[in-house]
Design a protein around this motif. Structure first.
Motif, mmCIF file in Angstrom:
data_model
loop_
_atom_site.group_PDB
_atom_site.id
_atom_site.type_symbol
_atom_site.label_atom_id
_atom_site.label_comp_id
_atom_site.label_asym_id
_atom_site.label_seq_id
_atom_site.Cartn_x
_atom_site.Cartn_y
_atom_site.Cartn_z
ATOM 1 N N ALA A 61 24.834 20.415 23.299
ATOM 2 C CA ALA A 61 23.951 19.328 23.750
ATOM 3 C C ALA A 61 22.512 19.814 23.737
ATOM 4 O O ALA A 61 22.251 21.020 23.695
ATOM 5 C CB ALA A 61 24.327 18.890 25.161
ATOM 6 N N THR A 63 18.520 18.342 25.525
ATOM 7 C CA THR A 63 17.786 17.308 26.255
ATOM 8 C C THR A 63 16.305 17.643 26.253
ATOM 9 O O THR A 63 15.961 18.822 26.363
ATOM 10 C CB THR A 63 18.255 17.184 27.724
ATOM 11 O OG1 THR A 63 18.156 18.449 28.355
ATOM 12 C CG2 THR A 63 19.663 16.664 27.816
ATOM 13 N N ALA A 65 16.818 13.925 24.065
ATOM 14 C CA ALA A 65 17.363 13.654 22.731
ATOM 15 C C ALA A 65 16.277 13.243 21.749
ATOM 16 O O ALA A 65 16.515 13.198 20.544
ATOM 17 C CB ALA A 65 18.427 12.561 22.812
ATOM 18 N N SER A 66 15.083 12.956 22.270
ATOM 19 C CA SER A 66 13.963 12.577 21.408
ATOM 20 C C SER A 66 12.664 12.967 22.090
ATOM 21 O O SER A 66 12.626 13.171 23.305
ATOM 22 C CB SER A 66 13.981 11.072 21.122
ATOM 23 O OG SER A 66 13.789 10.341 22.317
ATOM 24 N N VAL A 73 12.405 21.297 24.594
ATOM 25 C CA VAL A 73 13.788 20.829 24.518
ATOM 26 C C VAL A 73 14.710 21.928 25.034
ATOM 27 O O VAL A 73 14.610 23.078 24.606
ATOM 28 C CB VAL A 73 14.166 20.465 23.063
ATOM 29 C CG1 VAL A 73 15.614 20.016 22.967
ATOM 30 C CG2 VAL A 73 13.227 19.393 22.518
ATOM 31 N N THR A 113 12.981 13.865 12.257
ATOM 32 C CA THR A 113 14.280 13.584 12.857
ATOM 33 C C THR A 113 15.385 14.276 12.067
ATOM 34 O O THR A 113 15.428 14.195 10.841
ATOM 35 C CB THR A 113 14.515 12.064 12.912
ATOM 36 O OG1 THR A 113 13.530 11.491 13.778
ATOM 37 C CG2 THR A 113 15.906 11.732 13.418
ATOM 38 N N SER A 127 23.576 21.372 15.467
ATOM 39 C CA SER A 127 23.989 20.290 16.362
ATOM 40 C C SER A 127 24.662 19.161 15.585
ATOM 41 O O SER A 127 24.313 18.890 14.432
ATOM 42 C CB SER A 127 22.777 19.739 17.121
ATOM 43 O OG SER A 127 21.852 19.149 16.222
ATOM 44 N N ALA A 129 24.505 16.069 16.719
ATOM 45 C CA ALA A 129 23.572 14.950 16.889
ATOM 46 C C ALA A 129 22.194 15.328 16.353
ATOM 47 O O ALA A 129 21.841 16.504 16.288
ATOM 48 C CB ALA A 129 23.467 14.583 18.365
ATOM 49 N N PHE A 131 18.035 15.290 16.663
ATOM 50 C CA PHE A 131 16.905 15.146 17.581
ATOM 51 C C PHE A 131 15.961 14.164 16.899
ATOM 52 O O PHE A 131 15.651 14.311 15.714
ATOM 53 C CB PHE A 131 16.193 16.483 17.818
ATOM 54 C CG PHE A 131 15.013 16.352 18.735
ATOM 55 C CD1 PHE A 131 15.187 16.393 20.106
ATOM 56 C CD2 PHE A 131 13.738 16.146 18.227
ATOM 57 C CE1 PHE A 131 14.107 16.245 20.964
ATOM 58 C CE2 PHE A 131 12.657 15.997 19.074
ATOM 59 C CZ PHE A 131 12.845 16.043 20.447
ATOM 60 N N THR A 132 15.519 13.146 17.631
ATOM 61 C CA THR A 132 14.623 12.135 17.071
ATOM 62 C C THR A 132 13.185 12.491 17.400
ATOM 63 O O THR A 132 12.812 12.570 18.574
ATOM 64 C CB THR A 132 14.956 10.737 17.637
ATOM 65 O OG1 THR A 132 16.321 10.440 17.324
ATOM 66 C CG2 THR A 132 14.050 9.678 17.035
#
Length: 153
Positions: A61, A63, A65-66, A73, A113, A127, A129, A131-132
């Motif tokens: 994870a 945080t 996310a953007s 981060v 992104t 990751s 996911a 990162f935006t």
């Protein structure tokens, strides 16, 4: 190595291994998801003392996310200690190593992104996911209307 019946990585059994014809060495792949810990070989009913295996980092994870360029981060996962590089969609970032389960990085200039990646001497973790990276919104302040300017025309 002859008579090997089991190989474990930090308690996780390796499903396959091969002992060479001479019985002097074995080849084994670390099971998916294994973390840093001892590799123990059991042969002829006796377990070895274990040799330390250091796993590649895994990112679980991050945080937020953007965020904007320059956002700090926090990245969580396993085997994150001793990173050599942290990247945001392939662009190197500055970072502060925290522990085996957490570190902090700053979104670098030029990042876009995409995934976050941590590189160590033992491998690389990417990751799942993205990162935006948010675009900075520039506001231009318009001049205030001047009531007297309309009368000059």
């Amino acid at each position: 190595m002859a008579g090997t019946t089991q190989v474990t990585f930090n308690g996780t059994v390796a499903p396959d291994f091969m002992v060479n014809a001479a019985g002097t060495s074995l080849t084994v792949a670390a099971p998916a998801g294994v973390t840093t810990g001892p590799v123990v070989v059991t042969a002829a009913g006796t377990a070895s003392n274990g040799v330390l295996y250091t796993a590649a980092p895994v990112i679980t994870a991050f945080t937020p996310a953007s965020g904007l360029i320059g956002t700090r981060v926090t990245i969580a996962g396993t085997d994150l200690n001793l990173p050599t590089r942290v990247l945001f969609n392939g662009v190197s970032a500055t970072f502060t190593a925290g522990s085996a389960t957490q570190l902090t990085a700053t979104v670098p200039v030029g990042a876009s992104t995409g995934p976050v990646q941590i590189v160590t001497a033992h491998g690389s973790g990417i990751s799942a996911a993205n990162f935006t990276v948010q675009a900075r919104c520039l506001q231009r302040q318009l001049p205030r209307p001047r009531p007297w300017a309309a009368r000059l025309r």
